[in-house]
Design a protein around this motif. Structure first.
Motif, short mmCIF file in Angstrom:
data_model
loop_
_atom_site.label_atom_id
_atom_site.label_comp_id
_atom_site.label_asym_id
_atom_site.label_seq_id
_atom_site.Cartn_x
_atom_site.Cartn_y
_atom_site.Cartn_z
N ASP A 7 -4.25 6.20 8.87
CA ASP A 7 -3.08 6.12 8.27
C ASP A 7 -1.93 5.27 8.68
O ASP A 7 -1.41 5.68 9.82
N PRO A 8 -1.91 4.09 8.29
CA PRO A 8 -0.91 2.99 8.82
C PRO A 8 0.52 3.29 8.89
O PRO A 8 1.02 3.87 7.94
N THR A 13 0.59 4.94 13.97
CA THR A 13 -0.56 4.93 13.34
C THR A 13 -1.59 6.30 13.53
O THR A 13 -2.04 6.00 14.40
N VAL A 68 -8.85 3.54 4.72
CA VAL A 68 -7.20 3.35 5.16
C VAL A 68 -6.60 3.40 3.85
O VAL A 68 -6.96 3.46 2.75
N VAL A 71 -0.78 1.47 0.70
CA VAL A 71 0.68 1.46 0.92
C VAL A 71 1.31 1.15 -0.51
O VAL A 71 0.93 0.11 -1.09
N ARG A 87 0.04 -2.20 8.34
CA ARG A 87 -1.44 -1.93 7.66
C ARG A 87 -2.48 -3.29 7.73
O ARG A 87 -3.50 -2.83 7.99
N GLU A 103 -10.46 1.85 0.69
CA GLU A 103 -9.13 2.13 0.65
C GLU A 103 -8.72 3.47 -0.62
O GLU A 103 -9.44 3.21 -1.48
#
Length: 182
Positions: A7-8, A13, A68, A71, A87, A103
């Motif tokens: 979770d950037p 993070t 990931v 965003v 990210r 993603e």
């Protein structure tokens, strides 16, 4: 299969590592990579901390794949750009470690973990705790990262089967002028 969720974030993070054996999920590790010790205006140092932190997580826990969060544009464009750079640092660390990366949007993760895409952070934390049989609630960033790993454990094999059955191709009907496409 060992899955790493990321979770950037520029300040924190989140990461979460789970083991998936069929439909059974086992908690391995979770936590956050914090950049708060770096000077607030020192973006290159913060990105290096994220890059090095993600690579350390990969070395320590040896995942076989990663997921990931994607965003989206926020109200503040400057915040979105900074988050995108965080990210990017995480993605670069994963790819340079040789991991395949999937993603997922926050909506997809929340639907997979909680059952609806408008779930709040506390609902995600509680469902992650239940799904992984944790003794207590994980932190918010770690819970989101574990949720991404859980999402990939549930959807990853289906997505891989679809990709193998029908190769993805560029959409020629949706080209924009001057060469941009999606």
């Amino acid at each position: 299969m060992r899955i790493l969720g990321i979770d950037p974030g520029l300040q924190r993070t989140g990461f979460g590592v789970i083991e998936a054996e069929g439909h059974k999920l086992h908690y391995i590790a979770s936590g956050t990579i914090s950049t708060t010790e770096a000077t607030r205006g020192d973006l290159p140092l913060r990105l290096k901390i994220i890059f090095d932190g993600v690579q350390e997580v990969v070395r320590r826990w040896q995942p076989q794949c990663a997921s990931v969060e994607i965003v989206f544009v926020n109200v503040n464009p400057q915040s979105t750009l900074l988050l995108g750079q965080a990210r990017g640092a995480a993605l670069a660390a994963l790819v340079s470690s040789g991991l395949p990366v999937s993603e997922y949007t926050a909506l997809q993760m929340k639907k997979a973990v909680v059952g609806h895409g408008l779930a709040n952070k506390s609902q995600v934390q509680e469902m992650v705790r239940r799904l992984l049989a944790l003794p207590g609630l994980p932190g918010k960033d770690a819970a989101d990262a574990l949720g991404l790993a859980i999402s990939h454990a549930h959807a990853g094999s289906s997505m891989a089967a679809l990709a193998a059955a029908t190769p993805l191709q560029r959409r020629s009907h949706a080209l924009y002028r001057k060469g941009r496409s999606y």
